[in-house]
Design a protein around this motif. Structure first.
Motif, PDB file in Angstrom:
ATOM      1  N   ARG A 107       0.864  -1.177   0.000  1.00  0.00           N
ATOM      2  CA  ARG A 107       0.000   0.000   0.000  1.00  0.00           C
ATOM      3  C   ARG A 107       0.902   1.229   0.000  1.00  0.00           C
ATOM      4  N   ARG A 108       0.369   2.351  -0.424  1.00  0.00           N
ATOM      5  CA  ARG A 108       1.140   3.597  -0.473  1.00  0.00           C
ATOM      6  C   ARG A 108       1.597   3.958   0.941  1.00  0.00           C
ATOM      7  N   GLY A 109       2.849   4.340   1.061  1.00  0.00           N
ATOM      8  CA  GLY A 109       3.407   4.713   2.362  1.00  0.00           C
ATOM      9  C   GLY A 109       4.310   3.616   2.894  1.00  0.00           C
ATOM     10  N   ASN A 110       4.443   3.590   4.209  1.00  0.00           N
ATOM     11  CA  ASN A 110       5.330   2.624   4.853  1.00  0.00           C
ATOM     12  C   ASN A 110       4.634   1.285   5.042  1.00  0.00           C
ATOM     13  N   ASN A 111       5.362   0.221   4.742  1.00  0.00           N
ATOM     14  CA  ASN A 111       4.890  -1.150   4.904  1.00  0.00           C
ATOM     15  C   ASN A 111       5.912  -1.867   5.777  1.00  0.00           C
ATOM     16  N   TYR A 112       5.433  -2.532   6.834  1.00  0.00           N
ATOM     17  CA  TYR A 112       6.324  -3.170   7.799  1.00  0.00           C
ATOM     18  C   TYR A 112       6.026  -4.659   7.901  1.00  0.00           C
ATOM     19  N   PHE A 113       7.121  -5.461   7.965  1.00  0.00           N
ATOM     20  CA  PHE A 113       7.004  -6.912   8.053  1.00  0.00           C
ATOM     21  C   PHE A 113       8.039  -7.437   9.041  1.00  0.00           C
ATOM     22  N   ILE A 114       7.652  -8.416   9.844  1.00  0.00           N
ATOM     23  CA  ILE A 114       8.598  -9.097  10.724  1.00  0.00           C
ATOM     24  C   ILE A 114       8.278 -10.584  10.735  1.00  0.00           C
ATOM     25  N   CYS A 115       9.238 -11.384  11.193  1.00  0.00           N
ATOM     26  CA  CYS A 115       8.953 -12.773  11.536  1.00  0.00           C
ATOM     27  C   CYS A 115       8.550 -12.744  12.999  1.00  0.00           C
ATOM     28  N   GLY A 116       7.410 -13.318  13.315  1.00  0.00           N
ATOM     29  CA  GLY A 116       6.881 -13.269  14.675  1.00  0.00           C
ATOM     30  C   GLY A 116       7.396 -14.360  15.594  1.00  0.00           C
ATOM     31  N   GLN A 117       8.253 -15.237  15.101  1.00  0.00           N
ATOM     32  CA  GLN A 117       8.797 -16.297  15.950  1.00  0.00           C
ATOM     33  C   GLN A 117       9.765 -15.689  16.965  1.00  0.00           C
ATOM     34  N   PRO A 118       9.796 -16.228  18.186  1.00  0.00           N
ATOM     35  CA  PRO A 118      10.630 -15.649  19.248  1.00  0.00           C
ATOM     36  C   PRO A 118      12.086 -15.439  18.818  1.00  0.00           C
ATOM     37  N   GLY A 119      12.543 -14.200  18.972  1.00  0.00           N
ATOM     38  CA  GLY A 119      13.921 -13.838  18.699  1.00  0.00           C
ATOM     39  C   GLY A 119      14.259 -13.559  17.243  1.00  0.00           C
ATOM     40  N   HIS A 120      13.413 -13.948  16.306  1.00  0.00           N
ATOM     41  CA  HIS A 120      13.746 -13.787  14.890  1.00  0.00           C
ATOM     42  C   HIS A 120      13.813 -12.322  14.472  1.00  0.00           C
ATOM     43  N   CYS A 121      12.850 -11.519  14.873  1.00  0.00           N
ATOM     44  CA  CYS A 121      12.858 -10.104  14.504  1.00  0.00           C
ATOM     45  C   CYS A 121      14.070  -9.406  15.113  1.00  0.00           C
ATOM     46  N   LYS A 122      14.360  -9.693  16.362  1.00  0.00           N
ATOM     47  CA  LYS A 122      15.515  -9.063  17.019  1.00  0.00           C
ATOM     48  C   LYS A 122      16.823  -9.489  16.367  1.00  0.00           C
ATOM     49  N   ASN A 123      16.815 -10.602  15.646  1.00  0.00           N
ATOM     50  CA  ASN A 123      17.978 -11.041  14.864  1.00  0.00           C
ATOM     51  C   ASN A 123      17.866 -10.594  13.408  1.00  0.00           C
ATOM     52  N   ASN A 124      17.140  -9.509  13.192  1.00  0.00           N
ATOM     53  CA  ASN A 124      17.014  -8.834  11.889  1.00  0.00           C
ATOM     54  C   ASN A 124      16.222  -9.584  10.832  1.00  0.00           C
ATOM     55  N   MET A 125      15.229 -10.357  11.245  1.00  0.00           N
ATOM     56  CA  MET A 125      14.310 -10.930  10.253  1.00  0.00           C
ATOM     57  C   MET A 125      13.113  -9.994  10.196  1.00  0.00           C
ATOM     58  N   LYS A 126      13.350  -8.849   9.556  1.00  0.00           N
ATOM     59  CA  LYS A 126      12.334  -7.816   9.454  1.00  0.00           C
ATOM     60  C   LYS A 126      12.606  -6.985   8.208  1.00  0.00           C
ATOM     61  N   LEU A 127      11.565  -6.278   7.775  1.00  0.00           N
ATOM     62  CA  LEU A 127      11.670  -5.514   6.535  1.00  0.00           C
ATOM     63  C   LEU A 127      10.721  -4.325   6.612  1.00  0.00           C
ATOM     64  N   ALA A 128      11.249  -3.137   6.312  1.00  0.00           N
ATOM     65  CA  ALA A 128      10.429  -1.932   6.219  1.00  0.00           C
ATOM     66  C   ALA A 128      10.655  -1.335   4.837  1.00  0.00           C
ATOM     67  N   VAL A 129       9.563  -1.096   4.101  1.00  0.00           N
ATOM     68  CA  VAL A 129       9.679  -0.512   2.764  1.00  0.00           C
ATOM     69  C   VAL A 129       8.665   0.611   2.605  1.00  0.00           C
TER      70      VAL A 129
END
Length: 132
Positions: A107-129
């Motif tokens: 969608r127009r603007g910021n789009n945010y995605f993470i892996c919701g499994q414990p510790g994955h996002c904090k280990n950089n399994m995330k994406l902002a576009v």
């Protein structure tokens, strides 16, 4: 040439055609594209740093997230959840996908995605576009 037609009679259809072409070009120039997030590596950690560089995205582009559904998931969420690496308990802005082959339309603007499994996002399994 027919009497009274002159050069204008020939130019008018040409000008009309060029104007129509100019009106149609912007619509086709930004046609939606499909991207495999992370290319061959798929949805994995550090995809933001390794895959995003130099790409421009537009509203309507489709991201396909490919991953091992036994080990990962995909959470679409707002900026606060992204920054905190936290899946909101209940939010109209968040959605959890678990197929291993998820297609998401930006969608127009910021789009945010993470892996919701414990510790994955904090280990950089995330994406902002940002989509224009």
């Amino acid at each position: 040439m027919a009497a009274g037609q002159g050069r204008r009679g020939i130019r008018a259809p040409l000008v009309a055609g060029l104007l129509l072409l100019c009106l149609l070009l912007p619509a086709t120039a930004n046609a939606a594209k499909t991207y495999i997030v992370g290319d061959a590596a798929g949805w994995s950690k550090n995809v933001e740093a390794s895959w995003l560089g130099g790409k421009t995205f537009y509203a309507g582009d489709v991201f396909v997230f490919k991953y091992d559904k036994e080990r990962h998931d995909l959470v679409m969420l707002g900026g606060k959840g992204y920054r905190r690496c936290q899946v909101p308990r209940r939010s109209s802005k968040s959605r959890v996908l678990r197929t291993g082959n998820d297609a998401v339309t930006l969608r127009r603007g910021n789009n945010y995605f993470i892996c919701g499994q414990p510790g994955h996002c904090k280990n950089n399994m995330k994406l902002a576009v940002k989509a224009w």
